[in-house]
Design an enzyme around this catalytic site. Structure first.
Site, short mmCIF file in Angstrom:
data_model
loop_
_atom_site.label_atom_id
_atom_site.label_comp_id
_atom_site.label_asym_id
_atom_site.label_seq_id
_atom_site.Cartn_x
_atom_site.Cartn_y
_atom_site.Cartn_z
N GLU A 24 0.89 -1.19 -0.01
CA GLU A 24 0.04 0.04 -0.18
C GLU A 24 0.73 1.19 0.17
OE1 GLU A 24 -3.05 -0.41 -0.62
OE2 GLU A 24 -3.29 -2.46 -0.35
N ASP A 39 -4.61 -5.62 -9.01
CA ASP A 39 -3.99 -4.55 -9.64
C ASP A 39 -3.74 -4.85 -11.06
OD1 ASP A 39 -4.27 -2.85 -7.21
OD2 ASP A 39 -2.23 -3.64 -6.44
#
Length: 628
Positions: free
Chosen positions: A428, A503
C-alpha cells in the site's frame, strides 16, 4: 364485498350450530327417556283397572304415568286420540277413570319446531355442505379470473408523502418534471396555446439515482392518484395475462384521471421485439404490444401520464421511445459535488450532528456516489454512533462510514503474520508514494492495511474536482499507480505475491480499453477495434466480435504489453528514487495501521535524516526471510 362474504360465512356457521344443537338435544332427550320405564298403552289401562295409577299427564302424544308408589313411566298414544276414550274403550268404568287425575298440557312450540328440525336435519346438513362447496368453487373461479387483474398499487394524491423538497441533486430532472405537474394541475394553461399533454416520461439513470423517488415526488406535487407497478408484475406463465393486466391498469387510470401511472423497471417488458428465445410472439411481446396500443390510444384530454424508469435504455424497443408514447427522456446521473452536498443535507435532516461535521468535506470524499449510496452512508454513520453510545454523529463516524460503503466493514479479527503485515504495508505504501509523485493523479487521502471486505488493505485517492472526461496522461499515471504495489514488494522483499493480482487485472483491462475503445494507441491510431455482441433478451454482453485480422490482434497485444510495461518501469524508477519515503510510510503503517490527511503529508514532507543512506542504496528495512 367483504360484508357480503362475512354475511355468507355467518349463515353457514349458523346452520352448522343449529344442526349440532338439534343433534345434542335429540341425543339427551333420548338418553333421558331411557332412564324412565316404558309402558304400552295396554299396560296403562291394566294398571288403572288395578288401581295402581294416581296421575296421567298428557303432553301431545306422550303420556307420563305416575304410580301410587311415586314411580313414573312413559307411554305413547296414537295421534288425535283422547285418553278418556282409550280408557273407556279398554273396559274401564267411569268410576275407575275418575280415580285417576288426568292432566292435559299444551305441547311446547319449541318441541314441535325441534322435532321438525330433527326430521329435516339430514337435508339441512346436505344443503349446508352444497352451499359450502359452491362458495369454494366460486372463490377458486374468482381467483383464477384475478390473474388478468392489474397488480398496481394505488396511492391517493390528497395526502402526499414525498415532494420535490425530498429530492436533491437532480435539479434539471425536477425542472423537466415540474412542467408535468403543471400540466396536471392547470391543463387549460397549455391547451389554450395548442399544446398537448405529454403521453409519457422516461426516467433514465444508473441504479440508486432516485428515479422511483422522483416519480413519487411528481405524484405528491400534483396531488393526483398514483398507480405504481413493476414491469415484471405484468408477465405470468399464462398466455395473455400480461396484456390483460395492462388493459385493466389503463382502465383504472382512465377512471381516476387525472392521474399518474408509474412503471418501474420497464425494461422487463419493454425489450426490443424479435429477440425472444421462444420466437417473436411470446408473452412478453404481447404485453409490450398492449402497452404500445394503450399509450398511443389516449385522448388529448384524458390527463393520464405514464412515468417509467429504467437503467437500460439501450435495450428498449424503438416503438416505445418514439414521440407520442414516451415524449420525454429525463436523464438522472450521479450527483456532482453540489448535488452530493444537497443529498447529504436531506438525509442528515433531523439527525444530531456534531458541530465539527462538514458536509462539504463529505461531498468531496464521495465522488461517484449515487443518492442511495449517500443515504446508506448517513445511516451507517448513525449506526456507528449508536454502537459507540454517543449522543450525536461525529466526523469520525462519517469517515468510517465512507470506508464501509466503498470497501466493506473492517475485519480486525483477521489474524495475519508479521511478514504478511509488512508485505501489505509496503504494497500500500508503494501505491501511495507513486501516486504522490505523479502530477496527473488525485491526491492521496488515506492509506490503511486493515482488511475490509475482500481487500487486505487499500489506498484511497481523493479527487479535487468532479471529472467527466479522462485524458491519456491520466490513464497512463493510473496504470503506474496500479503497478506501485507490485514494484514495492519486489524492491523490498525481492518477492512477488498474489496481493497484486487485482491491480494487474485492473491495469490490463484499462490498457485494453485505451487501445481498442479509446483510440489512444500511437501505433494503431484512433480506431475502435472489436464489436460487442449483445442479446437484447438476455440484456448482457456475451462476447466480442473480432472484426480485425490476426496481424492487428498481435499489434493490440503488443500495445497493451507496452503500456503496462512502461507503467511498471516508471513505478520502479519512482520508488527507487524515493525509497526512504517508502520505508518511512510502511513502518508507520505497520505501527498505526491507518494514516490519512495531515499525518500522510507530514511523512511525505519529512526530510531524510542525517546519516541515513541516500536513495537507491541499502536502507534500514525489516529483516524477513523469503517466502517459502
Amino acid at each position: 364485498m367483504d360484508n357480503n362474504r362475512l354475511l355468507k360465512n355467518s349463515f353457514v356457521i349458523l346452520l352448522i350450530v343449529v344442526a349440532a344443537m338439534a343433534l345434542l338435544f335429540s341425543f339427551f332427550s333420548a338418553s333421558g327417556n331411557k332412564e324412565q320405564d316404558q309402558m304400552t298403552i295396554g299396560q296403562v289401562v291394566q294398571q288403572v283397572r288395578d288401581g295402581n295409577i294416581r296421575r296421567i299427564t298428557v303432553e301431545g302424544d306422550s303420556l307420563t304415568v305416575e304410580r301410587n308408589d311415586g314411580r313414573k313411566a312413559v307411554s305413547h298414544k296414537e295421534p288425535n286420540a283422547s285418553v278418556y276414550e282409550i280408557l273407556h274403550d279398554g273396559g274401564l268404568t267411569p268410576e275407575q277413570i275418575a280415580k285417576v287425575d288426568i292432566d292435559a298440557k299444551k305441547p311446547a312450540e319449541f318441541g314441535n319446531v325441534l322435532g321438525i328440525l330433527i326430521q329435516f336435519l339430514p337435508f339441512v346438513l346436505l344443503f349446508g355442505f352444497l352451499l359450502f362447496m359452491m362458495r369454494q368453487a366460486q372463490g377458486g373461479n374468482n381467483q383464477a379470473l384475478s390473474f388478468g387483474k392489474s397488480r398496481a398499487r394505488m396511492f391517493v394524491g390528497n395526502r402526499p408523502t414525498v415532494t420535490f423538497t425530498d429530492v436533491a441533486g437532480a435539479d434539471e430532472a425536477k425542472q423537466e418534471l415540474q412542467e408535468v405537474v403543471e400540466f396536471l394541475k392547470y391543463p387549460e394553461k397549455f391547451v389554450a396555446l395548442g399544446a398537448r399533454i405529454p403521453r409519457g416520461v422516461l426516467l433514465i439513470g444508473p441504479p440508486g439515482t432516485g428515479k422511483t423517488l422522483l416519480g413519487r415526488a411528481v405524484a405528491g406535487e400534483a396531488g393526483v392518484p398514483f398507480f405504481s407497478i413493476s414491469g415484471s408484475e405484468f408477465v405470468e406463465m399464462f398466455v395473455g395475462v400480461g396484456a390483460s393486466r395492462v388493459r385493466d391498469l389503463f382502465d383504472q387510470a382512465k377512471r381516476n384521471a387525472p392521474c399518474i401511472v408509474f412503471v418501474d423497471e420497464i425494461d422487463a417488458v419493454g425489450r426490443q421485439r424479435g429477440a425472444g428465445l421462444g420466437g417473436s410472439h411470446d408473452e412478453r411481446e404481447q404485453t409490450l404490444n398492449q402497452i404500445l396500443v394503450e399509450m398511443d390510444g389516449f385522448d388529448t384530454n384524458t390527463n393520464v401520464i405514464v412515468l417509467a424508469a429504467t437503467n437500460r435504455p439501450d435495450i428498449l424497443d424503438p416503438a416505445l421511445l418514439r414521440p407520442g408514447r414516451f415524449d420525454r427522456q429525463v436523464v438522472l446521473d450521479r450527483p456532482d459535488i453540489n448535488g452530493r452536498k444537497a443529498v447529504l443535507q436531506v438525509h442528515a435532516k433531523g439527525k444530531p450532528l456534531d458541530p465539527e461535521v462538514g458536509l462539504d468535506t463529505l461531498a468531496k470524499q464521495t465522488p461517484g456516489f449515487s443518492g442511495a449510496d449517500l443515504a446508506n452512508l448517513v445511516n451507517e454513520a448513525a449506526i456507528l454512533a449508536a454502537r459507540r453510545n454517543k449522543k450525536s454523529i461525529g466526523m469520525k463516524e462519517f469517515e468510517e462510514a465512507v470506508d464501509r460503503v466503498i470497501a466493506g466493514p473492517e475485519r480486525k479479527s483477521r489474524i495475519i503474520s508479521e511478514r504478511e503485515k509488512a508485505l501489505t504495508a509496503y504494497h500500500e505504501a508503494g501505491h501511495a508514494v507513486v501516486a504522490r509523485m505523479l502530477k496527473n493523479v488525485d491526491p492521496v487521502h488515506k492509506v490503511s492495511i486493515i482488511a475490509r471486505g475482500m481487500m487486505g488493505g487499500y489506498t484511497r485517492l481523493l479527487p479535487t474536482e468532479d471529472r467527466y472526461l479522462q485524458t491519456k496522461a491520466h490513464f497512463v499515471d493510473d496504470l503506474t499507480v496500479a503497478m506501485g504495489g507490485r514494484v514495492a514488494e519486489e524492491l523490498v522483499f525481492d518477492e512477488t505475491t498474489t496481493g497484486a493480482s487485482s491491480d494487474i487485472e485492473q491495469a490490463t483491462r484499462l490498457a485494453r480499453k485505451m487501445v481498442t475503445e479509446y483510440g489512444m494507441s500511437s501505433e494503431l491510431g484512433p480506431i475502435a477495434l472489436g464489436h460487442k455482441e449483445e442479446l437484447i433478451f438476455l440484456g448482457r454482453e456475451i462476447g466480442e466480435q473480432r472484426n480485425y485480422s490476426d496481424k492487428i490482434a498481435e499489434a493490440i497485444d503488443t500495445e497493451i504489453h507496452k503500456l503496462v510495461t512502461n507503467a511498471y518501469e516508471t513505478a520502479k524508477t519512482i520508488l527507487t528514487e524515493h525509497r526512504m519515503v517508502l520505508v518511512r510510510l510502511a513502518e508507520r503503517l505497520i505501527k498505526d495501521e491507518t494514516l490519512e490527511g495531515a499525518e500522510l503529508d507530514a511523512i511525505f514532507a519529512e526530510p531524510a535524516a542525517e546519516g541515513q543512506p541516500a536513495d537507491g542504496q541499502e536502507s534500514k528495512e525489516p529483516e524477513m526471510s523469503p517466502a517459502g
